[in-house]
Scaffold this motif. Structure first.
Motif, PDB file in Angstrom:
ATOM      1  N   CYS A 314      -8.445 -27.177   9.755  1.00 44.53           N
ATOM      2  CA  CYS A 314      -9.404 -26.235  10.321  1.00 44.53           C
ATOM      3  C   CYS A 314     -10.728 -26.966  10.542  1.00 44.53           C
ATOM      4  CB  CYS A 314      -9.605 -25.062   9.362  1.00 44.53           C
ATOM      5  SG  CYS A 314     -10.958 -23.977   9.860  1.00 44.53           S
ATOM      6  N   CYS A 317     -13.619 -25.115   8.322  1.00 38.17           N
ATOM      7  CA  CYS A 317     -13.765 -25.218   6.865  1.00 38.17           C
ATOM      8  C   CYS A 317     -13.040 -26.422   6.272  1.00 38.17           C
ATOM      9  CB  CYS A 317     -13.294 -23.933   6.175  1.00 38.17           C
ATOM     10  SG  CYS A 317     -11.501 -23.714   6.180  1.00 38.17           S
ATOM     11  N   CYS A 333      -6.985 -20.276  11.091  1.00 37.09           N
ATOM     12  CA  CYS A 333      -7.108 -20.820   9.742  1.00 37.09           C
ATOM     13  C   CYS A 333      -6.666 -19.782   8.714  1.00 37.09           C
ATOM     14  CB  CYS A 333      -8.539 -21.260   9.473  1.00 37.09           C
ATOM     15  SG  CYS A 333      -8.769 -21.879   7.811  1.00 37.09           S
ATOM     16  N   CYS A 336     -10.119 -19.454   6.189  1.00 33.32           N
ATOM     17  CA  CYS A 336     -11.378 -18.806   6.579  1.00 33.32           C
ATOM     18  C   CYS A 336     -11.215 -17.879   7.778  1.00 33.32           C
ATOM     19  CB  CYS A 336     -12.466 -19.847   6.859  1.00 33.32           C
ATOM     20  SG  CYS A 336     -12.257 -20.731   8.420  1.00 33.32           S
TER      21      CYS A 336
HETATM   22 ZN   LIG Z   1     -10.935 -22.601   8.038  1.00 37.43          ZN
END
Ligand SMILES: [Zn+2]
Length: 372
Positions: A314, A317, A333, A336
């Motif tokens: 991702c 994050c 993701c 997140c």
């Molecule tokens: Zn993420």
């Protein structure tokens, strides 16, 4: 950028004596002139020259140019004092072995081996000794003035050279390029280099090809051969255009370019057979090769990053999970909730990895001369 380069002089014993005499006479003359400048309260070259030029030439046995340098040095000293608003209570004193400021009329470089200097005994040609550093730096344009110094019983010259500014430090930011599955390439700013023209052309050519293959005649085979050449030339044209656009964009935004290691590209194109066909590794290799040499010509840094996880990571994050890649084109993701086009997410990852990672040196790839 101006650099002072120290050059060691290697005079003969006789020459050393002459140099020392010259330095001492020069500074004595400076002190004589300094007295006059002080009494007349002036820092003007013209005024000082008018008052004492002929006198110093005669008194100190100085040549015309040397006398001019004396007046110049004294005037400079008084200008400095005036600019600093110093109240001089007595004349400025010059050191016995202070520097003589030479200009090109009284000092001539004889290659990088000797200099010809004006002294009280006329011109002296004196060998010089250069280290690698000095020799390299003296290739740059030299300013007119050179100082002759005498220190620790040794003579040296201080030359000022104009050295071009060093290139900017390694880019802090990169334009990540994901060589996509559905599209030719996506950059980390979201621009899509579709290669749609290639696809259209390919579909058209594929149809024609399969018809010709079915036919199987000699003429059909000849035609097929021609077509494959045509497709290759077209792909090359598209790759040239796409790589040119990417390099221009990176240069415009002062960015480096980050791409994945080639093996990663192969891994990632193992999706469906049809898509693998769509983006042959040949075309990827070519695009990468074009990017590399065009970047080099434009002075844009190229960094090759480790391709592992660039599709599963991702970019928001940093969470890595193959489940993040729900479908081929969508990235969501699991940690997140960030969602984006999968190729764009990949391109941003590549750009981020280029900043974090140590550079993987670009392998030397053959650049065909006709491309340059
Ligand atoms: Zn993420």
């Amino acid at each position: 950028m101006q650099l002072a380069i120290k050059v060691k002089l290697v005079p003969s014993q006789k020459q050393a004596k002459i140099l020392l005499e010259t330095i001492e006479a020069f500074n004595e003359a400076c002190n004589f002139v300094s007295q006059i400048a002080f009494e007349n309260r002036t820092a003007s070259v013209v005024k000082i020259h008018r008052i004492c030029y002929y006198e110093i030439r005669k008194k100190f046995n100085l040549s015309s140019q040397m006398a001019v340098r004396v007046v110049g040095k004294v005037a400079d000293a008084y200008k400095v004092a005036r600019n600093k608003k110093l109240k001089l209570e007595k004349p400025y004193r010059f050191k016995k072995h202070g520097a003589i400021v030479y200009d090109q009329r009284i000092l001539t470089w004889k290659g990088l081996e000797k200099v010809s200097l004006l002294t009280l005994q006329g011109r002296q040609v004196i060998p010089i000794v250069l280290g690698g550093y000095q020799e390299a730096k003296l290739q740059f344009p030299r300013r007119g003035q050179v100082n002759l110094l005498y220190k620790n019983s040794k003579f040296c010259l201080i030359a000022i050279v104009d050295v071009p500014e060093p290139p900017e430090k390694v880019n802090k930011e990169f334009l990540g390029i994901d060589m996509g599955v559905k599209v030719l390439a996506v950059d980390s700013k979201g621009q899509v280099y579709s290669g749609k023209e290639v696809d259209k052309k390919r579909i058209k050519l594929d149809k024609l090809k399969s018809a010709l293959q079915k036919c199987g005649s000699k003429a059909a085979k000849r035609h097929l051969k021609k077509l494959s050449g045509k497709e290759a030339r077209f792909r090359t044209w598209v790759n040239h255009n796409v790589s040119k656009k990417i390099v221009e964009k990176a240069k415009r935004h002062s960015l480096g370019i980050a791409i994945e290691d080639l093996t990663g590209i192969r891994e990632r194109t193992v999706f469906r057979k049809s898509q693998r066909r769509q983006h042959s590794s040949w075309a990827f290799n070519q695009l990468r090769r074009f990017l590399e040499y065009k970047a080099k010509l434009a002075g844009v840094i190229i960094k090759i990053v480790d391709p592992h996880y660039t599709s599963q990571r991702c970019s928001n994050c940093g969470y890595i999970d193959h489940k993040n890649r729900k479908t081929q084109s969508n990235f969501i993701c699991q940690s997140c909730g960030f969602s984006a086009n999968a190729d764009l997410n990949g391109a941003i990852n590549i750009a981020q990895l280029a900043v974090v990672n140590q550079p993987i040196l670009t392998p030397v790839m053959g650049v065909k001369s006709h491309l340059l």
